[in-house]
Design an enzyme around this catalytic site. Structure first.
Site, PDB file in Angstrom:
ATOM      1  CB  SER A 241      -0.433  -0.050   1.232  1.00 43.67           C
ATOM      2  OG  SER A 241      -1.100   0.948   1.342  1.00 43.67           O
TER       3      SER A 241
ATOM      4  CE1 TYR B  73      -7.157   4.659  -2.637  1.00 44.96           C
ATOM      5  CE2 TYR B  73      -4.871   4.592  -1.261  1.00 44.96           C
ATOM      6  CZ  TYR B  73      -6.276   3.857  -1.662  1.00 44.96           C
ATOM      7  OH  TYR B  73      -7.080   3.153  -0.620  1.00 44.96           O
TER       8      TYR B  73
ATOM      9  CB  THR C 109      -6.675   2.338  -4.980  1.00 46.66           C
ATOM     10  OG1 THR C 109      -5.700   0.923  -4.649  1.00 46.66           O
ATOM     11  CG2 THR C 109      -7.872   1.967  -4.691  1.00 46.66           C
TER      12      THR C 109
ATOM     13  CE  LYS D  93      -7.236  -3.365  -3.506  1.00 50.28           C
ATOM     14  NZ  LYS D  93      -8.267  -1.919  -2.829  1.00 50.28           N
TER      15      LYS D  93
ATOM     16  CG  HIS E  86     -11.218   0.089  -0.705  1.00 46.55           C
ATOM     17  ND1 HIS E  86     -10.089   0.974  -1.776  1.00 46.55           N
ATOM     18  CD2 HIS E  86     -10.838   0.068  -0.071  1.00 46.55           C
ATOM     19  CE1 HIS E  86      -9.500   1.665  -0.531  1.00 46.55           C
ATOM     20  NE2 HIS E  86      -9.491   1.156   0.032  1.00 46.55           N
TER      21      HIS E  86
HETATM   22  C1  LIG Z   1      -7.383  -2.141   6.812  1.00 49.01           C
HETATM   23  C2  LIG Z   1      -7.900  -2.130   5.462  1.00 49.01           C
HETATM   24  C3  LIG Z   1      -6.645  -0.830   5.068  1.00 49.01           C
HETATM   25  C4  LIG Z   1      -6.843  -1.241   3.716  1.00 49.01           C
HETATM   26  N1  LIG Z   1      -6.306  -0.325   2.842  1.00 49.01           N
HETATM   27  C5  LIG Z   1      -5.627   0.074   1.635  1.00 49.01           C
HETATM   28  C6  LIG Z   1      -4.518   0.451   0.610  1.00 49.01           C
HETATM   29  O1  LIG Z   1      -4.313   1.746   1.701  1.00 49.01           O
HETATM   30  N2  LIG Z   1      -5.382   0.744  -0.660  1.00 49.01           N
HETATM   31  C7  LIG Z   1      -6.237  -0.013  -1.149  1.00 49.01           C
HETATM   32  O2  LIG Z   1      -6.328   0.149  -2.725  1.00 49.01           O
HETATM   33  N3  LIG Z   1      -7.177  -1.068  -0.769  1.00 49.01           N
HETATM   34  C8  LIG Z   1      -6.550  -0.628   1.199  1.00 49.01           C
HETATM   35  N4  LIG Z   1      -8.049  -1.748   1.456  1.00 49.01           N
HETATM   36  C9  LIG Z   1      -8.164  -2.757   0.683  1.00 49.01           C
HETATM   37  C10 LIG Z   1      -8.309  -3.669   0.158  1.00 49.01           C
HETATM   38  O3  LIG Z   1      -6.764  -4.032  -0.534  1.00 49.01           O
HETATM   39  C11 LIG Z   1      -9.086  -4.820  -0.336  1.00 49.01           C
HETATM   40  O4  LIG Z   1      -9.054  -4.422  -1.235  1.00 49.01           O
HETATM   41  C12 LIG Z   1     -10.077  -6.105   0.425  1.00 49.01           C
HETATM   42  O5  LIG Z   1      -9.181  -5.281   2.119  1.00 49.01           O
HETATM   43  C13 LIG Z   1     -10.285  -6.606   0.054  1.00 49.01           C
HETATM   44  O6  LIG Z   1     -11.492  -7.805   1.008  1.00 49.01           O
HETATM   45  P1  LIG Z   1     -11.370  -8.534   2.083  1.00 49.01           P
HETATM   46  O7  LIG Z   1     -10.675  -7.782   3.441  1.00 49.01           O
HETATM   47  O8  LIG Z   1     -12.336  -8.869   2.534  1.00 49.01           O
HETATM   48  O9  LIG Z   1     -10.545  -9.921   1.807  1.00 49.01           O
HETATM   49  C14 LIG Z   1      -7.686  -2.177   2.893  1.00 49.01           C
HETATM   50  C15 LIG Z   1      -8.914  -2.890   3.314  1.00 49.01           C
HETATM   51  C16 LIG Z   1      -8.766  -2.774   4.829  1.00 49.01           C
HETATM   52  C17 LIG Z   1      -9.245  -3.974   5.759  1.00 49.01           C
END
Ligand SMILES: Cc1cc2nc3c(=O)[nH]c(=O)nc-3n(C[C@H](O)[C@H](O)[C@H](O)COP(=O)(O)O)c2cc1C
Length: 373
Positions: A111, A135, A161, A237, A261
Site C-alpha cells: 500500500s 492513489y 486504486t 484496482k 475495497h
Molecule cells: C484495514 C484495511 C486497509 C486497507 N487499505 C487499503 C489501501 O491502503 N489501499 C487499497 O487500495 N486498498 C486498501 N484496502 C482494501 C484492500 O486492498 C482489499 O480491497 C480488501 O481488504 C479486500 O477485502 P477483504 O478484506 O474481505 O479480503 C484496505 C482494507 C483494509 C481492511
C-alpha cells in the site's frame, strides 16, 4: 495452568484470535465496512450461495496450483492485497508481511499507506515480488514521484486504486473512536502535498464546494500514468462495472482488480464475486483479472477462478494472521488457504488452475445481471 492457545485451522480462527488480541478500536478500523456494512458482509456471504459440483474418478496425477501472472511465475493464486499500516497489528509491520509473501512464493501488493518504506522491504535478504499500490495524488508531480520511487526500489507493477476518490463513511470505525497513533504513518506520502480544501462557503458542501473533487483522478489520469511508465504493468484496482472494464482496456490498463475495497467505500455495492462474471465477459480474455473481497476459504478461490479471475487477493485475513503470529502466522494462513484450494480442486476434478471453469459450479448463476453489459 493456562490452556494452550488454540491452533488456528482456518481464516476464521485467525479472525477470532485477532479480535481477542487487538485493541477494540484497531479491530474496528481493520474490520469496518462502510455504513451498515452490507457489502462487506455480502462479499463473504455470496460465496455461501454458490454451490459446487463434485466430480469423481477423474485422473488427478500431476496436479498443481502454479500460474504465470503478468510474466510472473507464482506457486499459487493467493496474493496479498494492499492495506495500510500493518504496524497497527504487529510490531514487525510490513517486514513481517514481506517475509511471509517470500516464504510462500506469493507477491505483496504494498500500500502507498505502508508504514515501512519499500526500499526497506526490497533490501530484505530474500524479498518477495512487490507491486506498488498508489492513489493519484492532488498534484501530478507527486503521483509521478511516488511511482518513480516505487519502480526505482524494484516494484514490478503499479496498482492504481480507482474506487476511493473520497473516503467511505465507516460508522463502526467512527463509533470506536479509532485514531491512528502518531508513531504509525504513511511514509511514502511524506513531503507530498495533500489536496487542500477551500473553506466551505456558508450553506455549502465540504465535499462538493471545497475543490477536493477538482483533483480527483479521471480516465485521463490513467492514460497519463500509462504514458509515463510504458514499460511497467499498470493494474486498476476497484473495477466493478463491465463498462468501466471496457474503458480500462481502452485506456491501456495491463490488468484489472475486481474489488469494492472490502466494502469500505460505498455500502450496498454488489459482492465482488457477483460482479465478476459480467466483467470477465466484457474483457473476454484480453486482460488478466484479479479479485478481492470476502475470500476466506480455498473453495472461495475456486469459485472466483471458475467465474473468470486468474488469482485472488486477501485483505483482512492477512492482517488477522499478522496480528496473531507475525510472518509465520501469515505464511501459515496462506498455506491453509492453498491446502483448502487444492482439496477443492481435487474434489471437483481439476488438476490445474486452467481446468477450473464454470462447470465446477452447481448452478450456472444468473450472475452479474444487475450490471448491464
Ligand atoms: C484495514 C484495511 C486497509 C486497507 N487499505 C487499503 C489501501 O491502503 N489501499 C487499497 O487500495 N486498498 C486498501 N484496502 C482494501 C484492500 O486492498 C482489499 O480491497 C480488501 O481488504 C479486500 O477485502 P477483504 O478484506 O474481505 O479480503 C484496505 C482494507 C483494509 C481492511
Amino acid at each position: 495452568m493456562n490452556s494452550p492457545p488454540p491452533v488456528p485451522l482456518c481464516a476464521q480462527d485467525y479472525a477470532d484470535l485477532a479480535r481477542a488480541r487487538l485493541d477494540p478500536a484497531i479491530w474496528a478500523w481493520l474490520e469496518s465496512g462502510s455504513a451498515d456494512q452490507l457489502t462487506a458482509q455480502d462479499n463473504q456471504q455470496a460465496y455461501a450461495r454458490l454451490k459446487l459440483r463434485s466430480r469423481v474418478l477423474r485422473p488427478l496425477q500431476g496436479a498443481h496450483t502454479r500460474l504465470t501472472l503478468a510474466g510472473q511465475a507464482l506457486r499459487h493464486p493467493i496474493l496479498i492485497a494492499p492495506s495500510a499500516w500493518h504496524g497497527l497489528v504487529h510490531p514487525e509491520a510490513e517486514q513481517a508481511t514481506a517475509l511471509a509473501a517470500a516464504a510462500t512464493g506469493t507477491l505483496l501488493v504494498l500500500s502507498a499507506q505502508s508504514g515501512t518504506p519499500i526500499e526497506t522491504l526490497a533490501a530484505l535478504p530474500a524479498p518477495p515480488t512487490i507491486w506498488f499500490q498508489l492513489y493519484a495524488q492532488a498534484r501530478p508531480e507527486d503521483t509521478l514521484a511516488l511511482a518513480e520511487r516505487a519502480i526505482r526500489a524494484g516494484a514490478q507493477a503499479l496498482v492504481l486504486t480507482v474506487d476511493a476518490p473520497v473516503n467511505g463513511i465507516r460508522n463502526a470505525e467512527q463509533r470506536s473512536g479509532f485514531r491512528c497513533p502518531p508513531h504509525i504513518r504513511s511514509v511514502h506520502l511524506d513531503g507530498l502535498s495533500p489536496a487542500q480544501a477551500r473553506p466551505t462557503p456558508p450553506g455549502g458542501s465540504p465535499l462538493f464546494d471545497s475543490g477536493l473533487l477538482d483533483v480527483a483522478p479521471t480516465w485521463d489520469t490513467v492514460t497519463w500514468l500509462r504514458q509515463q511508465f510504458p514499460q511497467v504493468p499498470l493494474w486498476l484496482k476497484g473495477i466493478l462495472d463491465p463498462e468501466d472494464a471496457r474503458l480500462a482496456m481502452q485506456h491501456g490498463a495491463s490488468g484489472l482488480i475486481v474489488s469494492n475495497h472490502g466494502g469500505r467505500c460505498l455500502d450496498t455495492l454488489p459482492a465482488t464475486i457477483e460482479a465478476l462474471p459480467a466483467i470477465a465477459r466484457a474483457v473476454d480474455g484480453a486482460l488478466p483479472i484479479l479479485l478481492d473481497g470476502g475470500i476466506r476459504r480455498g473453495s472461495d478461490i475456486l469459485k472466483a477462478l471458475a467465474l473468470g479471475a486468474q488469482a485472488v487477493l486477501i485483505g483482512r485475513p492477512a492482517l488477522h494472521a499478522l496480528a496473531v503470529g507475525g510472518a509465520s502466522g501469515l505464511a501459515h494462513l496462506i498455506q491453509l488457504l492453498r491446502g483448502e484450494l487444492e482439496v477443492a480442486m481435487a474434489l471437483t476434478g481439476c488438476r490445474t488452475l486452467d481446468e477450473i471453469g464454470p462447470h465446477v459450479l452447481w448452478d450456472k448463476p444468473g450472475h452479474g445481471s444487475a450490471a448491464a453489459d
